[in-house]
Scaffold this motif. Sequence first.
Motif, short mmCIF file in Angstrom:
data_model
loop_
_atom_site.label_atom_id
_atom_site.label_comp_id
_atom_site.label_asym_id
_atom_site.label_seq_id
_atom_site.Cartn_x
_atom_site.Cartn_y
_atom_site.Cartn_z
N LYS A 62 -3.75 -0.63 -18.34
CA LYS A 62 -3.84 0.56 -19.19
C LYS A 62 -4.66 0.27 -20.44
O LYS A 62 -5.39 1.13 -20.93
CB LYS A 62 -2.43 1.05 -19.54
CG LYS A 62 -1.71 1.62 -18.33
CD LYS A 62 -0.31 2.08 -18.69
CE LYS A 62 0.37 2.60 -17.44
NZ LYS A 62 1.44 1.76 -16.99
N ASN A 63 -4.54 -0.94 -20.95
CA ASN A 63 -5.33 -1.39 -22.10
C ASN A 63 -5.86 -2.78 -21.77
O ASN A 63 -5.10 -3.66 -21.41
CB ASN A 63 -4.47 -1.47 -23.37
CG ASN A 63 -3.96 -0.11 -23.79
OD1 ASN A 63 -4.74 0.77 -24.12
ND2 ASN A 63 -2.65 0.06 -23.76
N ALA A 121 -2.25 -9.36 -12.61
CA ALA A 121 -1.81 -8.87 -13.92
C ALA A 121 -2.02 -7.36 -14.04
O ALA A 121 -1.14 -6.64 -14.52
CB ALA A 121 -2.57 -9.60 -15.03
N HIS A 122 -3.16 -6.89 -13.60
CA HIS A 122 -3.45 -5.47 -13.72
C HIS A 122 -2.49 -4.61 -12.92
O HIS A 122 -2.03 -3.56 -13.39
CB HIS A 122 -4.88 -5.18 -13.29
CG HIS A 122 -5.90 -5.75 -14.21
ND1 HIS A 122 -7.25 -5.65 -13.98
CD2 HIS A 122 -5.79 -6.44 -15.38
CE1 HIS A 122 -7.92 -6.24 -14.95
NE2 HIS A 122 -7.04 -6.74 -15.81
N LYS A 154 0.12 -3.32 -4.19
CA LYS A 154 1.19 -4.20 -4.64
C LYS A 154 0.86 -5.60 -4.17
O LYS A 154 0.21 -5.80 -3.15
CB LYS A 154 2.56 -3.74 -4.14
CG LYS A 154 2.75 -3.81 -2.64
CD LYS A 154 4.13 -3.35 -2.26
CE LYS A 154 4.32 -3.42 -0.75
NZ LYS A 154 5.68 -3.08 -0.37
N GLU A 155 1.34 -6.55 -4.93
CA GLU A 155 1.11 -7.96 -4.64
C GLU A 155 2.27 -8.51 -3.83
O GLU A 155 3.44 -8.26 -4.13
CB GLU A 155 0.98 -8.71 -5.96
CG GLU A 155 0.78 -10.19 -5.82
CD GLU A 155 0.66 -10.85 -7.19
OE1 GLU A 155 0.38 -12.06 -7.19
OE2 GLU A 155 0.85 -10.19 -8.22
N ILE A 156 1.93 -9.29 -2.81
CA ILE A 156 2.94 -9.95 -1.97
C ILE A 156 2.74 -11.46 -2.13
O ILE A 156 1.65 -11.99 -1.91
CB ILE A 156 2.77 -9.56 -0.48
CG1 ILE A 156 2.71 -8.03 -0.29
CG2 ILE A 156 3.85 -10.21 0.37
CD1 ILE A 156 3.94 -7.29 -0.70
N LEU A 157 3.82 -12.15 -2.51
CA LEU A 157 3.81 -13.60 -2.66
C LEU A 157 4.57 -14.25 -1.51
O LEU A 157 5.36 -13.58 -0.82
CB LEU A 157 4.43 -13.99 -4.00
CG LEU A 157 3.64 -13.55 -5.24
CD1 LEU A 157 4.45 -13.81 -6.50
CD2 LEU A 157 2.31 -14.26 -5.31
N GLY A 197 -4.39 -11.85 -21.63
CA GLY A 197 -3.06 -12.35 -21.97
C GLY A 197 -1.91 -11.65 -21.26
O GLY A 197 -0.74 -11.84 -21.61
N LEU A 198 -2.22 -10.84 -20.23
CA LEU A 198 -1.17 -10.17 -19.46
C LEU A 198 -0.60 -11.13 -18.42
O LEU A 198 -1.34 -11.89 -17.80
CB LEU A 198 -1.75 -8.93 -18.76
CG LEU A 198 -2.36 -7.86 -19.66
CD1 LEU A 198 -3.10 -6.82 -18.83
CD2 LEU A 198 -1.28 -7.21 -20.51
N ASP A 199 0.71 -11.08 -18.23
CA ASP A 199 1.36 -11.92 -17.24
C ASP A 199 0.97 -11.52 -15.83
O ASP A 199 0.71 -10.34 -15.55
CB ASP A 199 2.88 -11.84 -17.36
CG ASP A 199 3.41 -12.54 -18.60
OD1 ASP A 199 2.68 -13.36 -19.17
OD2 ASP A 199 4.55 -12.24 -18.99
#
Length: 180
Positions: free
Chosen positions: A29-30, A65-66, A94-97, A173-175
């Motif tokens: 978003k930012n 992160a996004h 979506k992310e799959i780990l 710096g986003l997780d």
Amino acid sequence: MGKFNNKITSRIQKFIEAQKMFFVATAPKNGRISLSPKGMDTFRVLNQNRIAWLSLTGSGNETSAHLLDDNRITIMFCAFEGAPNILRLYGKAKEILPNDPEWDDLISQFPKLAGTRQIFDVTIESTQNSCGMSIPFYEYKEERNQLLDWIDEIGESGVKQYWEDKNRTSIDGLDTKLKE
């Protein structure tokens, strides 16, 4: 103006399968917009409205992160050979780990590649084809092996350390989910 569709048709799927490279765009978003080229045998059409992309270790982990902040994604393919065409896939991802329940089913769709980090599971909301008449011709020579060679050199523990050092936060710096 491009032609929109609400699904991946058989014609679109054939075009996707013939491409050697694709581009992924996401944005929080930012923060910065990320646009990254991807290659190797890492893209699968699962059905008319779902694709999966196998993500390998890389210098950043912006997509992860996004998507935690805004799950919109655009994937683009360009015809560098044959008839001109640009294809964009718009969707939510979506992310799959490896520890996620969906992992085993999705990873079975891909070849075993060293440095596999995650899979992005994308629900396609629309597709757009446009002409691509200004895209130059390029000849495909071969895949680059530097990434796989580097991963072989540093080993599994080296890859995990690299994730720790370089892939746990975005350039803004986003997780990422690798923090979990």
